[in-house]
Design a protein around this motif. Structure first.
Motif, PDB file in Angstrom:
ATOM      1  N   ASN A   1       2.121 -11.628  31.977  1.00 28.64           N
ATOM      2  CA  ASN A   1       2.711 -12.893  31.264  1.00 28.64           C
ATOM      3  C   ASN A   1       4.052 -13.121  31.718  1.00 28.64           C
ATOM      4  OD1 ASN A   1       0.238 -13.366  29.943  1.00 28.64           O
ATOM      5  ND2 ASN A   1       1.061 -12.536  28.081  1.00 28.64           N
ATOM      6  N   VAL A   2       4.388 -14.132  32.460  1.00 30.34           N
ATOM      7  CA  VAL A   2       5.618 -14.512  33.090  1.00 30.34           C
ATOM      8  C   VAL A   2       6.424 -15.498  32.168  1.00 30.34           C
ATOM      9  CG1 VAL A   2       6.611 -15.468  34.954  1.00 30.34           C
ATOM     10  CG2 VAL A   2       4.824 -14.181  35.351  1.00 30.34           C
ATOM     11  N   ILE A   3       7.579 -15.416  31.891  1.00 25.90           N
ATOM     12  CA  ILE A   3       8.631 -16.498  31.355  1.00 25.90           C
ATOM     13  C   ILE A   3       9.595 -16.480  32.126  1.00 25.90           C
ATOM     14  CG2 ILE A   3       7.905 -16.047  29.002  1.00 25.90           C
ATOM     15  CD1 ILE A   3      10.307 -14.215  28.422  1.00 25.90           C
ATOM     16  N   TYR A   4      10.404 -17.583  32.177  1.00 23.93           N
ATOM     17  CA  TYR A   4      11.741 -17.738  32.896  1.00 23.93           C
ATOM     18  C   TYR A   4      12.942 -17.120  32.168  1.00 23.93           C
ATOM     19  CZ  TYR A   4      15.260 -20.244  35.772  1.00 23.93           C
ATOM     20  OH  TYR A   4      16.379 -20.403  36.685  1.00 23.93           O
ATOM     21  N   ASN A   5      13.759 -16.895  32.953  1.00 19.26           N
ATOM     22  CA  ASN A   5      15.032 -16.351  32.404  1.00 19.26           C
ATOM     23  C   ASN A   5      15.999 -16.628  33.525  1.00 19.26           C
ATOM     24  OD1 ASN A   5      17.233 -15.135  31.329  1.00 19.26           O
ATOM     25  ND2 ASN A   5      16.158 -13.669  30.113  1.00 19.26           N
ATOM     26  N   GLU A   6      17.079 -17.131  33.300  1.00 16.26           N
ATOM     27  CA  GLU A   6      18.174 -17.352  34.367  1.00 16.26           C
ATOM     28  C   GLU A   6      18.898 -16.021  34.699  1.00 16.26           C
ATOM     29  OE1 GLU A   6      21.980 -20.201  35.274  1.00 16.26           O
ATOM     30  OE2 GLU A   6      21.055 -20.354  33.654  1.00 16.26           O
ATOM     31  N   GLN A   7      19.061 -15.356  33.794  1.00 20.14           N
ATOM     32  CA  GLN A   7      19.505 -13.854  33.992  1.00 20.14           C
ATOM     33  C   GLN A   7      18.772 -12.851  33.414  1.00 20.14           C
ATOM     34  OE1 GLN A   7      22.393 -13.454  35.633  1.00 20.14           O
ATOM     35  NE2 GLN A   7      22.583 -15.419  35.843  1.00 20.14           N
ATOM     36  N   PRO A   8      17.654 -12.453  34.214  1.00 19.69           N
ATOM     37  CA  PRO A   8      16.638 -11.335  33.727  1.00 19.69           C
ATOM     38  C   PRO A   8      17.341 -10.035  33.400  1.00 19.69           C
ATOM     39  CG  PRO A   8      15.720 -12.410  35.658  1.00 19.69           C
ATOM     40  CD  PRO A   8      17.205 -12.938  35.531  1.00 19.69           C
ATOM     41  N   ILE A   9      16.824  -9.557  32.343  1.00 19.74           N
ATOM     42  CA  ILE A   9      17.324  -8.034  31.948  1.00 19.74           C
ATOM     43  C   ILE A   9      17.027  -7.160  32.818  1.00 19.74           C
ATOM     44  CG2 ILE A   9      17.112  -6.426  30.136  1.00 19.74           C
ATOM     45  CD1 ILE A   9      16.397  -8.602  28.125  1.00 19.74           C
ATOM     46  N   GLN A  10      15.880  -7.481  33.846  1.00 16.57           N
ATOM     47  CA  GLN A  10      15.551  -6.195  34.516  1.00 16.57           C
ATOM     48  C   GLN A  10      14.842  -7.098  35.933  1.00 16.57           C
ATOM     49  OE1 GLN A  10      13.163  -3.008  32.886  1.00 16.57           O
ATOM     50  NE2 GLN A  10      12.873  -2.080  34.760  1.00 16.57           N
ATOM     51  N   LEU A  11      15.091  -6.215  37.063  1.00 16.30           N
ATOM     52  CA  LEU A  11      14.886  -7.189  38.255  1.00 16.30           C
ATOM     53  C   LEU A  11      13.648  -6.092  39.117  1.00 16.30           C
ATOM     54  CD1 LEU A  11      18.034  -8.650  39.764  1.00 16.30           C
ATOM     55  CD2 LEU A  11      15.976  -9.939  38.641  1.00 16.30           C
ATOM     56  N   SER A  12      13.727  -4.908  38.644  1.00 15.29           N
ATOM     57  CA  SER A  12      12.715  -3.889  39.291  1.00 15.29           C
ATOM     58  C   SER A  12      11.930  -3.236  38.203  1.00 15.29           C
ATOM     59  CB  SER A  12      13.717  -2.673  40.129  1.00 15.29           C
ATOM     60  OG  SER A  12      14.361  -3.408  41.079  1.00 15.29           O
ATOM     61  N   TYR A  13      10.706  -2.989  38.406  1.00  8.91           N
ATOM     62  CA  TYR A  13       9.794  -2.312  37.606  1.00  8.91           C
ATOM     63  C   TYR A  13       9.028  -1.268  38.382  1.00  8.91           C
ATOM     64  CZ  TYR A  13      10.706  -6.588  34.873  1.00  8.91           C
ATOM     65  OH  TYR A  13      11.302  -7.424  34.090  1.00  8.91           O
ATOM     66  N   ASP A  14       8.991   0.068  38.018  1.00 11.23           N
ATOM     67  CA  ASP A  14       8.229   1.148  38.414  1.00 11.23           C
ATOM     68  C   ASP A  14       7.009   1.408  37.427  1.00 11.23           C
ATOM     69  OD1 ASP A  14       7.129   3.408  39.517  1.00 11.23           O
ATOM     70  OD2 ASP A  14       9.014   4.486  39.596  1.00 11.23           O
ATOM     71  N   LEU A  15       5.729   0.759  37.707  1.00 12.63           N
ATOM     72  CA  LEU A  15       4.642   0.893  37.123  1.00 12.63           C
ATOM     73  C   LEU A  15       4.235   2.359  36.956  1.00 12.63           C
ATOM     74  CD1 LEU A  15       2.699  -2.334  37.467  1.00 12.63           C
ATOM     75  CD2 LEU A  15       4.545  -1.764  35.837  1.00 12.63           C
TER      76      LEU A  15
END
Length: 290
Positions: free
Chosen positions: A104-118
């Motif tokens: 699920n995607v939501i918009y955030n001008e300043q995302p808390i995190q930019l990299s995800y290691d699943l």
């Protein structure tokens, strides 16, 4: 009297049919839902997701987001929004190991995190992913194929005496197993030289064993369906094992299977020759302890 009884029975049958139809309820699929991940995207920064396996398929729920695989890799996806303040949307991804991912995607001008290691997340949280079936695997699930390959690597039994050696590099075809119409080739490369050995490609070809100048060479290339890992650079004084899965086939006495391992920008190429008797005498994977 008989007419009345028949009429009553017909009425009862009609009432029963209507009742049965009215009692039919739709099935609630809430318990079958694939729990999605939540992710924030923005326009001016790129978000990267590291998947545990190669990405095979991506579907975006909106044209307001874009996604591409990172060229130098097969399991990293980069995403961003095409404009500011996009509406909430979603996307899905399927990886080579059959795992199905929903986001699920939501918009955030300043995302808390930019990299995800699943890979790291799944190990820590024991999140069980939904699994899909691929046409080239038939009825075998990708996770079962992975289990088969790991069992062969763990067994590490040399059942065949098929090898090639060039300039300090040895290649062995240790074993061939079969299961559910597929063949599994266990290949090991041992680099005894003082130079790293980088594999460019591994090919499987069926050729005629004997040919004359007047005879047209018959050659059939076979494409592996899966392999346990992508051969990487094999450092000096080290070795690496791999499993290649192919659709089942047989050879006549006049044919031979050539497994060619070519070095990138080098001449230390290896050729493994497999006879028809080697294919006919293979064992089934179920004989291994999984």
């Amino acid at each position: 009297m008989k007419t009345i009884i028949k009429y009553v029975l017909l009425c009862l049958l009609a009432v029963k049919t209507v009742t049965a139809q009215n009692s039919t309820k739709s099935i609630n699929l809430s318990n079958a839902a694939a729990t999605p991940y939540e992710i924030e995207l923005t326009q001016n920064k790129t978000t990267h997701i590291l998947f545990p396996s190669s990405i095979e398929y991506v579907d975006l729920g909106s044209s307001e987001i874009i996604a591409n695989k990172v060229e130098a890799t097969s399991n990293v996806l980069r995403l961003k929004s095409v404009k500011e303040d996009i509406k909430p949307t979603n996307f899905t991804a399927i990886t080579n190991d059959g795992k199905y991912y929903s986001f699920n995607v939501i918009y955030n001008e300043q995302p808390i995190q930019l990299s995800y290691d699943l890979t790291k997340f799944e190990k820590q949280n024991s999140k069980k992913q939904s699994e899909v079936l691929f046409k080239d695997l038939g009825s075998i699930s990708p996770s079962l194929v992975d289990l088969f390959m790991k069992a062969i690597i763990k067994k590490n039994k040399k059942e065949l005496n098929i090898k090639s050696k060039t300039y300090g590099v040895e290649a062995w075809l240790k074993s061939i197993y079969s299961q559910d119409g597929k063949l599994y080739f266990h290949i090991s490369i041992n680099n005894k030289s003082n130079l790293p050995y980088e594999v460019d490609n591994v090919s499987f070809k069926i050729k005629d064993r004997r040919t004359t100048k007047r005879t047209t060479i018959q050659e059939v290339s076979l494409k592996p369906i899966r392999n346990y890992r992508d051969f990487q650079t094999i450092n000096s004084q080290s070795k690496q094992d791999n499993i290649f899965m192919l659709d089942q086939f047989t050879l006549s006495d006049k044919q031979i299977l050539l497994i060619e391992i070519n070095e990138k920008n080098g001449v230390r190429n290896q050729v493994l020759k497999v006879k028809s008797s080697d294919i006919l005498n293979i064992k089934q994977i179920i004989e291994l302890k999984l």
